[in-house]
Write an enzyme that holds these catalytic residues in place. Sequence first.
Site, mmCIF file in Angstrom:
data_model
loop_
_atom_site.group_PDB
_atom_site.id
_atom_site.type_symbol
_atom_site.label_atom_id
_atom_site.label_comp_id
_atom_site.label_asym_id
_atom_site.label_seq_id
_atom_site.Cartn_x
_atom_site.Cartn_y
_atom_site.Cartn_z
ATOM 1 C CE1 TYR A 106 59.553 70.898 53.871
ATOM 2 C CE2 TYR A 106 57.346 71.801 53.872
ATOM 3 C CZ TYR A 106 58.706 71.985 53.905
ATOM 4 O OH TYR A 106 59.227 73.239 53.985
ATOM 5 N NE ARG A 159 58.864 81.228 58.565
ATOM 6 C CZ ARG A 159 58.404 80.883 57.369
ATOM 7 N NH1 ARG A 159 57.938 81.788 56.564
ATOM 8 N NH2 ARG A 159 58.434 79.626 56.921
ATOM 9 C CE LYS A 177 59.213 73.702 51.028
ATOM 10 N NZ LYS A 177 58.549 74.966 50.793
ATOM 11 C CD GLU A 248 61.393 76.696 51.844
ATOM 12 O OE1 GLU A 248 61.341 76.848 50.618
ATOM 13 O OE2 GLU A 248 60.388 76.655 52.568
ATOM 14 C CG ASP A 249 61.052 77.893 56.226
ATOM 15 O OD1 ASP A 249 60.178 78.384 55.488
ATOM 16 O OD2 ASP A 249 60.872 76.839 56.851
ATOM 17 C CG ASP A 271 58.158 77.426 48.183
ATOM 18 O OD1 ASP A 271 57.494 77.473 47.133
ATOM 19 O OD2 ASP A 271 57.835 76.741 49.160
ATOM 20 C CG ASP A 272 59.147 80.605 52.852
ATOM 21 O OD1 ASP A 272 58.593 79.544 53.154
ATOM 22 O OD2 ASP A 272 60.383 80.768 52.909
ATOM 23 C CG ASN A 411 52.157 74.856 57.347
ATOM 24 O OD1 ASN A 411 51.113 74.260 57.300
ATOM 25 N ND2 ASN A 411 52.741 75.379 56.277
HETATM 26 P P1 NAD Z 1 56.152 85.781 58.708
HETATM 27 O O1 NAD Z 1 56.880 85.718 59.989
HETATM 28 O O2 NAD Z 1 56.807 86.394 57.530
HETATM 29 O O3 NAD Z 1 54.749 86.554 58.945
HETATM 30 C C1 NAD Z 1 53.884 86.339 60.016
HETATM 31 C C2 NAD Z 1 52.842 87.443 60.011
HETATM 32 O O4 NAD Z 1 51.874 87.167 61.007
HETATM 33 C C3 NAD Z 1 53.412 88.822 60.317
HETATM 34 O O5 NAD Z 1 52.850 89.785 59.463
HETATM 35 C C4 NAD Z 1 52.946 89.072 61.741
HETATM 36 O O6 NAD Z 1 52.789 90.473 62.028
HETATM 37 C C5 NAD Z 1 51.624 88.352 61.740
HETATM 38 N N1 NAD Z 1 51.143 88.045 63.081
HETATM 39 C C6 NAD Z 1 51.815 87.482 64.109
HETATM 40 N N2 NAD Z 1 51.021 87.413 65.194
HETATM 41 C C7 NAD Z 1 49.821 87.911 64.836
HETATM 42 C C8 NAD Z 1 48.604 88.127 65.523
HETATM 43 N N3 NAD Z 1 48.457 87.780 66.796
HETATM 44 N N4 NAD Z 1 47.580 88.680 64.844
HETATM 45 C C9 NAD Z 1 47.708 89.031 63.558
HETATM 46 N N5 NAD Z 1 48.839 88.854 62.862
HETATM 47 C C10 NAD Z 1 49.889 88.309 63.495
HETATM 48 O O7 NAD Z 1 55.726 84.296 58.387
HETATM 49 P P2 NAD Z 1 55.208 83.698 56.987
HETATM 50 O O8 NAD Z 1 56.331 83.198 56.184
HETATM 51 O O9 NAD Z 1 54.314 84.671 56.353
HETATM 52 O O10 NAD Z 1 54.431 82.421 57.505
HETATM 53 C C11 NAD Z 1 53.289 82.551 58.325
HETATM 54 C C12 NAD Z 1 52.630 81.203 58.476
HETATM 55 O O11 NAD Z 1 52.162 80.748 57.198
HETATM 56 C C13 NAD Z 1 53.541 80.103 58.999
HETATM 57 O O12 NAD Z 1 52.841 79.313 59.925
HETATM 58 C C14 NAD Z 1 53.861 79.287 57.780
HETATM 59 O O13 NAD Z 1 54.113 77.936 58.082
HETATM 60 C C15 NAD Z 1 52.587 79.424 56.991
HETATM 61 N N6 NAD Z 1 52.778 79.186 55.560
HETATM 62 C C16 NAD Z 1 51.924 78.332 54.937
HETATM 63 C C17 NAD Z 1 52.087 78.069 53.605
HETATM 64 C C18 NAD Z 1 51.112 77.152 52.932
HETATM 65 O O14 NAD Z 1 50.195 76.701 53.506
HETATM 66 N N7 NAD Z 1 51.260 76.864 51.664
HETATM 67 C C19 NAD Z 1 53.127 78.638 52.898
HETATM 68 C C20 NAD Z 1 53.986 79.520 53.552
HETATM 69 C C21 NAD Z 1 53.796 79.787 54.895
#
Ligand code: NAD
Length: 554
Positions: A106, A159, A177, A248-249, A271-272, A411
């Site tokens: 993963y 995404r 997953k 997912e994603d 899940d996200d 991530n």
């Molecule tokens: P998403 O695309 O839905 O959201 C991204 C957010 O970041 C948006 O609100 C965007 O406006 C904001 N953003 C982008 N550039 C920015 C900047 N320069 N300054 C401030 N904000 C900014 O994506 P997501 O699903 O919310 O995922 C975001 C990240 O979180 C990914 O890297 C994903 O891998 C990670 N994630 C981690 C976990 C975990 O650790 N358990 C779980 C889910 C997602």
Amino acid sequence: MAARLRRQIRKSSMSVPRGVELLNTPTLNKGTAFTEKERDVFGLRGLLPPHVHTMEEQVERVLGNYHRYDTPLGRYVHLMSLHDRNEALFYRVVTENLEEMMPIIYTPTVGQACQEFGHLFRKPRGCFIAKKHKGNMVDVLRNWHFVDVKVIVVTDGERILGLGDLGADGMGIPIGKLALYSACAGIDPAQCLPVMLDVGTNNEGLLNDPLYIGTKQRRMTGDEYDEFVEEFITAATEVFPRALIQFEDFANANAFRLLERYRDRVLTFNDDIQGTGSVVLSGIIGALRISKQKLTDQKFLFLGAGEAGMGCGLQIVAAMVSEGLSEEEARSRCWFFDVHGLIVKGRDNLGEEHKPYAHDHKPTKDFLEAVKSIKPTGIIGASAQAGMFSKDVLEAMAGFNDRPIVFALSNPTHKAECTPEEAYTHTDGKAIYASGSPFGPVEYKGQTFVPGQGNNAYIFPGVGLGVVAVNATRVTDDMFYAAAKALADECGEEDIKMGRVYPPLSRIREVSAKIAAAVAELAYEKGLAQLPRPKDLYQHMLDAMYKPEYEDYV
Ligand code: NAD
């Protein structure tokens, strides 16, 4: 006939395979571990080298070869080839070495694998549903050889982790997953189905890549997209009526819309949004055990207001409400900062999901300024923007908090808002840190800190096991709250002493069974379970788990 063989046959549309066909059936193949008797009965004489190996010897061989590869991607390809040859052996190796192999099967390695998926491609796994299948999705799903599917993980590849639109190459994510469902919560691999909704891609690199595996068209949008997803959901519930469907994603806008559209209609979750919210809430409960503070006294500033950020907000608000705050009070303790700056009242580019969190404050596009003005007790990064938790931000957090919560969840690894080393150094060891991708322990001023990994794999396999084991009709938000609490309960004093807000991954099966039991309990309380209640839910979950062992077939 042995139980597993019988079950496999019943679950699939296949007859008992023999000879080469048996060796090419990964759910039944044992390779050199087929016994003399099995070799006679199933026509394997001469098709295998003569020596009969034990599973333990096979594990040794796999590990030897695994360690021969010195790149994570090489190891990923090695393990995935094993997955495609001999599932029991793959799951034995992975479950016995989960801490080492989770980052390979993963995040972060799966991210790189998806970026190169078309070039690494060897053997298909799961269902690819493309535009040309519109109108025939029931038939496409019926081509899947197992009929008793319990968990479907579906993506449209828009995404992938923090890597953006990878189109059909995102198939690595549902595959990964589901491998975690089997490894962490013992969902039988024969009951797992990865699905790629190939709705096109807007990734120019892929559209121009001769080795791209998906449809070379731009993404479907609007009604065409919605109708496509609708046909898939209808077909999936017809062909696999007991299956849980995990989204997912998907890109932000579709993820929230689709969750709202389907959550009260079918057995589904995202899940996200929900899994992330639950794992982060659990980490916060763990962090508060370290700082000896109350959840209702916290104030969080999220960097990123997408699926992950908003999912965390929803779970934290639900938890604060259950601890006595009104919904309004709870929301006033959650602030969000996205690509356009701080989310405040009167800002015009806000989604519906943002509006309840748009508080009175002067607009700012400077995150440090927002931190200094709001003075949060915790900052939670889900923006996929590396380095946003800068030295100045971390120093400010340590200035007005004894134990600031710093969760850098983005991530893969190189996208984390800060590393654990930065978090501990710039807060003089005060930060309670967790990340999304794995990081090793950090030595700071003679103390060893073990950063927690807020990995969704702590939550979704257990939730999935809980709902499928009792044949629940819906997945609800309070199931994710129950899961967060059950996970936090599994974090022991030793973990807390090291600053770790999650239990070690080596205990994941036991932890998943506890989560599954908590989720199932809630399903019974809410009248959502469709099977008679077992006396001991925890034991029932342990017993229901697939175990990666060979059975004698004769
Ligand atoms: P998403 O695309 O839905 O959201 C991204 C957010 O970041 C948006 O609100 C965007 O406006 C904001 N953003 C982008 N550039 C920015 C900047 N320069 N300054 C401030 N904000 C900014 O994506 P997501 O699903 O919310 O995922 C975001 C990240 O979180 C990914 O890297 C994903 O891998 C990670 N994630 C981690 C976990 C975990 O650790 N358990 C779980 C889910 C997602």
